[in-house]
Design an enzyme around this catalytic site. Structure first.
Site, short mmCIF file in Angstrom:
data_model
loop_
_atom_site.label_atom_id
_atom_site.label_comp_id
_atom_site.label_asym_id
_atom_site.label_seq_id
_atom_site.Cartn_x
_atom_site.Cartn_y
_atom_site.Cartn_z
N ASP A 125 -3.83 -8.62 -5.38
CA ASP A 125 -4.17 -9.89 -4.56
C ASP A 125 -4.52 -11.15 -5.18
O ASP A 125 -4.06 -12.28 -4.67
CB ASP A 125 -5.43 -9.53 -3.72
N HIS B 27 0.77 -1.18 -0.03
CA HIS B 27 -0.05 -0.05 0.11
C HIS B 27 0.79 1.13 0.03
O HIS B 27 0.47 2.15 -0.55
CB HIS B 27 -0.81 -0.06 1.02
N CYS C 30 -7.56 -3.83 -12.42
CA CYS C 30 -7.22 -2.70 -11.85
C CYS C 30 -6.07 -2.88 -10.83
O CYS C 30 -5.67 -1.85 -9.99
CB CYS C 30 -8.20 -2.16 -10.99
N GLU D 192 -10.26 -11.13 -7.00
CA GLU D 192 -8.97 -11.13 -6.45
C GLU D 192 -8.58 -12.30 -5.60
O GLU D 192 -7.67 -12.20 -5.02
CB GLU D 192 -8.80 -9.83 -5.67
C1 PEP Z 1 -5.58 -5.51 -6.10
O1 PEP Z 1 -5.70 -6.30 -5.28
O2 PEP Z 1 -5.45 -5.75 -7.17
C2 PEP Z 1 -6.17 -4.44 -5.90
C3 PEP Z 1 -6.24 -3.42 -7.08
O3 PEP Z 1 -6.70 -3.84 -4.69
P1 PEP Z 1 -5.65 -3.49 -3.54
O4 PEP Z 1 -4.34 -3.20 -4.10
O5 PEP Z 1 -6.16 -2.20 -3.08
O6 PEP Z 1 -5.67 -4.68 -2.60
MG MG Z 2 -6.89 -6.15 -3.40
#
Ligand code: PEP
Ligand code: MG
Length: 589
Positions: free
Chosen positions: A463, A196, A510, A439
């Site tokens: 994920d 993150h 995404c 995910e």
């Molecule tokens: C992902 O898991 O690819 C995603 C876009 O969500 P985050 O990175 O916020 O877990």
């Molecule tokens: Mg995610």
């Protein structure tokens, strides 16, 4: 004296840009607290040191509070109110004083022990609100200790010129409060492309390298370094020749960037005329400016966690609404997908509840937390619905779905919210589109059963790769096993797309895979029709799309599906990019 020796460290480049400057070491929360004996005559001096650190802390908190409320609106900065209360708690400070005097230990040690006792007492409480105050105490304790030990080392207030911050790790709550103007770049020992902190660094357009193991103890404040956020390099005491080389690299990239800017308003369409929906990911409402500037068509992922990270307790419905309405209006007539709360894993306020779970990535996270705390979840859903009155293409997305029942339960709560708003005469879009993140492997595998319940799938590769391969996405020790091109991952992506197609449901991606230039043709070839990437990556992804034929992408995907080895697929992906857009490889180490 000759030039100090040049030293190179290789990590993982997670946010592009070459910067050169002085190092500022950031004390980590996990660093040992000094512990030594005092003589009775030392006590007044120790208390003076504490007073000075407290004054400094108060100033820093006031400054952060001002910045966060500017970015998010007044109440959002309330986490820092709670921190200020800790700094001003006289009973607490008296206890510290008595203990320094009676035990004759240094102030850092006593302060830490007393604060930790308070935090532990709060953690035993039944009341959620009081338990969460333990987080505030730990957060602010860390800040005070940093000020005590570093003599104003805190970069938020102490920096005179922008510097390169070197840290073991920076938790999301601290990332959220960073003053971009005072920082040239970031280098961290922990982390990965999908952690993150890395995602936030990209949103802030802050050149960043992570996974630089053991770098912290080899550097000192004031060291001169060059950092390259693409190649993942940190060079200490660079020679003039090295400096020139990095200046040349930076110039070359700038040229490419300039060319990319020229078609910012053009559509993302392949050479053979297939238009791809290219959207952006945002972390907070202020990121919309970058989205518009980089020419994305809509927002494919609004990570709503920021509101929770910058807030003491849960945000109110009106705080949610203010953020979503602002984004919905600014993006008109383009779509905006708001993902409901995805706290957990590495997205937690510093020192928070996750420490109580052995496996936070598999624990009480995202939709699981939302379904367990329905009032909190409904406040968010109502706010999104209210914001949908401002943009007919505002959409809702549920994160981390692993069971069909979760979609059904979330939808049932959404319908309840609709009824409540309708009864109160509040305007909203009753046909609001809902979708889910794919995910977790189980969700991909049951995509045929989920599809009838939704309008779109958005594959979260960050994920999906982690859960499919059992490789912690933020652990740099296993980063070599984190393989988006693994045949199992490709199989799940292809299966999701095909299941969606059978039910008229479109599939986007995404996760960070969508922002990696050489993976773009592979994803399109697998049938993905929408990509959502950080604003920074929009121009380069668009360029890739505009320089390939869909038939190339499909041939690549077909070949990739035959390979048992992810490394071979990666090589095929890079080969195609080298053939079609060799210059872009420079932007994608
Ligand atoms: C992902 O898991 O690819 C995603 C876009 O969500 P985050 O990175 O916020 O877990
Ligand atoms: Mg995610």
């Amino acid at each position: 004296m000759g030039q100090a020796q040049e030293l190179e460290f290789k990590g993982i480049g997670v946010s592009p840009g070459v910067v050169s400057g002085r190092v500022r070491l950031l004390l980590s929360g996990d660093d040992p607290v000094p512990d030594y004996a005092l003589r009775p005559g030392d006590v007044p001096r120790e208390m003076m040191r504490l007073e000075t650190a407290l004054i400094e802390t108060r100033q820093q908190l006031a400054e952060i509070q001002r910045r966060v409320s500017q970015a998010l609106g007044g109440e959002s900065a309330s986490i820092f109110e709670a921190h200020l209360q800790v700094v001003d708690d006289r009973d607490f400070l008296m206890e510290v004083y008595r203990e320094v005097r009676d035990k004759l230990r240094n102030i850092e040690k006593v302060f830490f022990d007393v604060a930790e006792r308070y935090a532990q007492t709060l953690l035993q409480m039944e009341d959620d609100y009081l338990r969460e105050r333990a987080t505030d105490i730990r957060d602010v304790t860390r800040r005070i200790l940093r000020n005590l030990m570093g003599g104003g080392r805190d970069w938020l207030a102490g920096l005179e010129e922008p510097q390169i911050i070197v840290a073991h790790d920076i938790p999301p709550s601290e990332m959220a409060a960073l003053d971009r103007g005072k920082i040239l770049g970031l280098a961290m020992e922990l982390g990965s492309v999908t952690s993150h902190a890395a995602i936030m660094a990209r949103a802030m357009e802050l050149p960043t390298v992570v996974g630089l193991r053991d770098v912290y103890e080899k550097l000192a404040d004031g060291d001169h370094v060059v950092l390259d956020g693409v190649r993942g390099m940190l060079v200490v005491n660079p020679t003039p020749a090295t400096e020139r080389e990095y200046t040349r690299i930076a110039r070359g990239r700038m040229e490419i960037q300039k060319r990319l800017d020229t078609f910012k308003d053009e559509p993302a369409v392949t050479l053979d005329g297939v238009e791809i929906d290219l959207a952006a990911n945002i972390e907070m409402p202020a990121d919309v400016t970058a989205v518009l500037a980089r020419g994305a068509r809509g927002i494919g992922l609004f990570r709503s966690e920021y509101l929770y990270l910058a807030n003491a307790g849960d945000p109110t419905e009106d705080q949610h609404y203010a953020a979503y309405a602002q984004v919905a209006k600014a993006m008109l007539p383009d779509p905006v997908i708001i993902r409901t709360l995805d706290l957990g894993g590495d997205k937690m306020p510093a020192g928070d509840r996750r420490t109580e779970e052995a496996n936070p990535f598999m624990g009480w996270r995202a939709i699981r937390l939302s379904l367990a705390r329905q009032e909190m979840f409904k406040a968010q859903l109502r706010a999104i619905l209210r914001a949908s009155a401002h943009n007919p293409k505002l959409r809702i997305m549920y994160p981390m779905i692993s069971h069909l029942a979760e979609v059904e339960q979330a939808d049932a709560l959404l319908r309840e919210c609709m009824d409540e708003l309708a009864a109160a005469g509040v305007d909203f879009n009753r046909d609001i589109e809902t979708g889910v993140m794919i995910e977790v492997p189980s969700a991909a595998l049951i995509a045929d059963w989920i599809a009838p319940k939704v309008r779109f799938f958005s594959i979260g590769t960050n994920d999906l790769v982690q859960y499919t391969l059992a490789v912690d996405r933020v652990n740099e020790r296993v980063a070599h096993l984190y393989e988006p091109t693994h045949p199992a991952v490709l199989h799940l992506i292809a299966h999701t797309v095909e299941a969606g197609n059978r039910h008229g449901v479109w599939t986007g991606v995404c996760g960070e895979m969508a922002a990696t230039p050489y993976f773009v043709p592979l994803l399109l070839g697998l049938g993905v029709v929408s990509l959502s990437v950080s604003p920074l990556a929009v121009p380069v992804v668009k360029d890739v799309i505009r320089r390939i034929e869909m038939s190339d992408a499909q041939a690549l995907a077909a070949e990739a599906r035959k390979r048992a080895n992810g490394a071979e697929v990666l090589a095929l992906c890079r080969q195609l990019l080298r053939r079609r857009a060799p210059d872009l490889l420079e932007l994608a180490e």
